[in-house]
Design a protein around this motif. Structure first.
Motif, mmCIF file in Angstrom:
data_model
loop_
_atom_site.group_PDB
_atom_site.id
_atom_site.type_symbol
_atom_site.label_atom_id
_atom_site.label_comp_id
_atom_site.label_asym_id
_atom_site.label_seq_id
_atom_site.Cartn_x
_atom_site.Cartn_y
_atom_site.Cartn_z
ATOM 1 N N LEU A 108 0.929 -1.306 -0.309
ATOM 2 C CA LEU A 108 -0.137 0.434 0.118
ATOM 3 C C LEU A 108 0.718 1.518 -0.554
ATOM 4 N N TRP A 109 2.235 0.969 0.440
ATOM 5 C CA TRP A 109 2.821 2.473 0.576
ATOM 6 C C TRP A 109 3.581 2.745 -1.028
ATOM 7 N N THR A 110 3.646 1.257 -1.286
ATOM 8 C CA THR A 110 4.408 1.799 -3.030
ATOM 9 C C THR A 110 3.233 2.502 -4.289
ATOM 10 N N VAL A 111 1.692 1.551 -3.267
ATOM 11 C CA VAL A 111 0.403 2.077 -4.564
ATOM 12 C C VAL A 111 0.339 3.920 -3.898
ATOM 13 N N HIS A 112 0.832 4.477 -2.499
ATOM 14 C CA HIS A 112 0.782 5.318 -1.699
ATOM 15 C C HIS A 112 1.820 6.021 -3.331
ATOM 16 N N LEU A 113 3.103 5.903 -3.251
ATOM 17 C CA LEU A 113 3.730 7.174 -3.694
ATOM 18 C C LEU A 113 3.681 6.805 -4.682
ATOM 19 N N ALA A 114 2.637 5.807 -6.181
ATOM 20 C CA ALA A 114 2.367 6.029 -7.391
ATOM 21 C C ALA A 114 1.087 6.879 -7.679
ATOM 22 N N ARG A 115 0.193 7.184 -6.248
ATOM 23 C CA ARG A 115 -0.322 7.634 -6.679
ATOM 24 C C ARG A 115 -0.738 9.092 -7.478
ATOM 25 N N PRO A 116 -2.180 9.225 -8.020
ATOM 26 C CA PRO A 116 -1.844 10.621 -8.527
ATOM 27 C C PRO A 116 -2.492 11.641 -7.524
ATOM 28 N N VAL A 117 -1.343 12.844 -7.948
ATOM 29 C CA VAL A 117 -1.519 13.912 -6.606
ATOM 30 C C VAL A 117 -2.285 15.264 -7.939
ATOM 31 N N HIS A 118 -1.703 15.036 -8.546
ATOM 32 C CA HIS A 118 -2.075 16.679 -9.154
ATOM 33 C C HIS A 118 -2.833 16.512 -11.047
ATOM 34 N N LEU A 119 -3.043 17.239 -11.082
ATOM 35 C CA LEU A 119 -3.979 17.524 -12.893
ATOM 36 C C LEU A 119 -3.798 18.552 -13.050
ATOM 37 N N VAL A 120 -2.347 19.356 -14.157
ATOM 38 C CA VAL A 120 -1.409 19.683 -14.290
ATOM 39 C C VAL A 120 -1.980 20.631 -15.831
ATOM 40 N N PHE A 121 -2.818 21.645 -16.391
ATOM 41 C CA PHE A 121 -2.452 21.846 -16.947
ATOM 42 C C PHE A 121 -0.756 22.558 -17.564
ATOM 43 N N GLU A 122 0.229 21.923 -19.021
ATOM 44 C CA GLU A 122 1.536 21.590 -18.911
ATOM 45 C C GLU A 122 0.888 22.715 -20.485
ATOM 46 N N VAL A 123 0.792 23.341 -20.853
ATOM 47 C CA VAL A 123 1.207 24.692 -22.276
ATOM 48 C C VAL A 123 0.017 24.560 -23.198
ATOM 49 N N ASP A 124 -0.145 23.156 -23.702
ATOM 50 C CA ASP A 124 -1.587 22.884 -24.416
ATOM 51 C C ASP A 124 -1.877 21.565 -24.335
ATOM 52 N N ARG A 125 -1.867 20.713 -23.020
ATOM 53 C CA ARG A 125 -2.259 19.703 -22.724
ATOM 54 C C ARG A 125 -2.418 19.720 -21.000
ATOM 55 N N PHE A 126 -3.127 18.659 -20.616
ATOM 56 C CA PHE A 126 -3.263 18.337 -19.222
ATOM 57 C C PHE A 126 -1.815 17.073 -18.929
ATOM 58 N N ARG A 127 -1.361 17.141 -18.074
ATOM 59 C CA ARG A 127 -0.938 16.097 -17.555
ATOM 60 C C ARG A 127 -1.657 15.556 -16.530
ATOM 61 N N VAL A 128 -0.919 14.237 -15.336
ATOM 62 C CA VAL A 128 -1.251 13.766 -14.895
ATOM 63 C C VAL A 128 0.305 13.497 -13.320
ATOM 64 N N VAL A 129 0.489 13.907 -12.955
ATOM 65 C CA VAL A 129 1.558 14.061 -11.789
ATOM 66 C C VAL A 129 1.323 13.392 -10.436
ATOM 67 N N HIS A 130 1.630 12.491 -10.067
ATOM 68 C CA HIS A 130 2.185 11.520 -9.234
ATOM 69 C C HIS A 130 2.871 11.625 -8.124
ATOM 70 N N THR A 152 -6.311 13.148 -0.911
ATOM 71 C CA THR A 152 -7.468 12.785 -1.370
ATOM 72 C C THR A 152 -7.583 13.050 -2.415
ATOM 73 N N GLY A 153 -7.048 12.569 -3.546
ATOM 74 C CA GLY A 153 -6.889 12.534 -4.610
ATOM 75 C C GLY A 153 -6.543 14.154 -5.009
ATOM 76 N N PRO A 154 -6.475 13.988 -7.071
ATOM 77 C CA PRO A 154 -5.618 14.805 -7.761
ATOM 78 C C PRO A 154 -6.219 16.178 -7.670
ATOM 79 N N THR A 155 -5.852 17.128 -7.733
ATOM 80 C CA THR A 155 -5.948 19.001 -7.398
ATOM 81 C C THR A 155 -5.749 19.069 -9.084
ATOM 82 N N LEU A 156 -6.437 20.531 -8.802
ATOM 83 C CA LEU A 156 -6.221 20.747 -10.308
ATOM 84 C C LEU A 156 -5.338 22.380 -9.880
ATOM 85 N N LEU A 157 -3.859 21.917 -11.212
ATOM 86 C CA LEU A 157 -3.231 23.294 -11.191
ATOM 87 C C LEU A 157 -2.970 23.427 -12.637
ATOM 88 N N ALA A 158 -1.719 24.183 -12.637
ATOM 89 C CA ALA A 158 -1.738 25.428 -13.728
ATOM 90 C C ALA A 158 0.048 25.370 -13.989
#
Length: 266
Positions: A108-130, A152-158
């Motif tokens: 579960l710690w391994t899954v925790h480190l691999a979890r998505p934390v942010h959905l980030v707008f990057e120039v011309d796309r969205f990228r999931v950051v873990h 508590t799951g990914p948050t929106l950033l840019a």
């Protein structure tokens, strides 16, 4: 007439296997219940849809659980023997339980480190950051007001605009080294600050229909789930970990995320 020793041993083995199987079955049931609780944590909090697919959360969790759920009962089947006496048997079973719980905690710690934390707008796309994507040497440079990494799951950033040409060159060189702009806390800003930039590069959903006529059914379903008329929706590509790319549907006026589509729209 006395039975041959091999016959007597055969009867004893047959007699002993039943309590072993019963103990292993009980252990398997308890392990399955624990796995369900773990699944609620992973998929209800860390890998909500669509991130369980975009970020490969389902496969990672199933590997961890399959190994852990099978490991404990199999060891119980091997060590359970009433002839040992209850003090020794309790010690053995306690060791098996600790071994299994330790494996589950590590998984579960391994899954925790691999979890998505942010959905980030990057120039011309969205990228999931873990969580594991964020460089440790930049972790202290998270802008004030941004919670990172959230639980508590990914948050929106840019990604904010570069302040000068030098910063742009430096960021590009780092990105070539494998650290995407979206994973750098020193370049983050609240998503609301980038709405204008998002809308400027977003494309109308009608463009998806033109480019992917064979995906009309999936596009229609995504629009229905978004709960907006097609004329009010736009889209941008989404880059995750496992999937090559998905598509994010956004409101054409507010730039708020409205839905997701399993489609490579690059």
């Amino acid at each position: 007439m006395t039975e041959p020793s091999w016959v007597s041993g055969h009867h004893t083995a047959m007699f002993d296997i039943k309590p072993r199987l019963r103990a292993a079955g009980i252990h398997l049931g308890v392990s399955a219940c624990i796995a369900l609780v773990a699944a609620a944590l992973v998929f209800g909090l860390w890998f909500r849809w669509p991130y369980r697919e975009v970020s490969g959360g389902t496969d990672l969790f199933l590997i961890v659980i399959a190994v852990d759920v099978c490991l404990g009962p199999l060891i119980t089947l091997s060590v359970f023997d009433r002839a040992k006496g209850w003090p020794v048997l309790r010690r053995d079973l306690a060791f098996v339980a600790l071994l299994q719980l330790g494996g589950l905690a590590y998984g579960l710690w391994t899954v925790h480190l691999a979890r998505p934390v942010h959905l980030v707008f990057e120039v011309d796309r969205f990228r999931v950051v873990h969580a594991a994507d964020i460089p440790t040497d930049l972790a202290a440079k998270v802008p004030r007001g941004i919670d990172s990494p959230p639980w508590t799951g990914p948050t929106l950033l840019a990604v904010r605009p570069f302040r000068n040409p030098g910063e742009s060159v430096q960021a590009t060189m780092v990105a070539l080294g494998g650290i995407h702009l979206a994973a750098r806390p020193d370049l983050w800003e609240p998503y609301v600050a980038a709405r204008g930039a998002v809308l400027q590069v977003a494309r109308p959903v009608s463009d998806l229909r033109r480019r992917f006529p064979s995906e009309a059914g999936a596009i229609d379903e995504a629009i229905r789930e978004a709960g907006r008329p097609e004329s009010q929706l736009a889209y941008l590509p989404l880059v995750g970990r496992k999937a090559a790319a998905w598509t994010v549907l956004i409101d054409g006026r507010s730039a708020e995320v409205q839905g997701y589509l399993r489609l490579d729209s690059f």
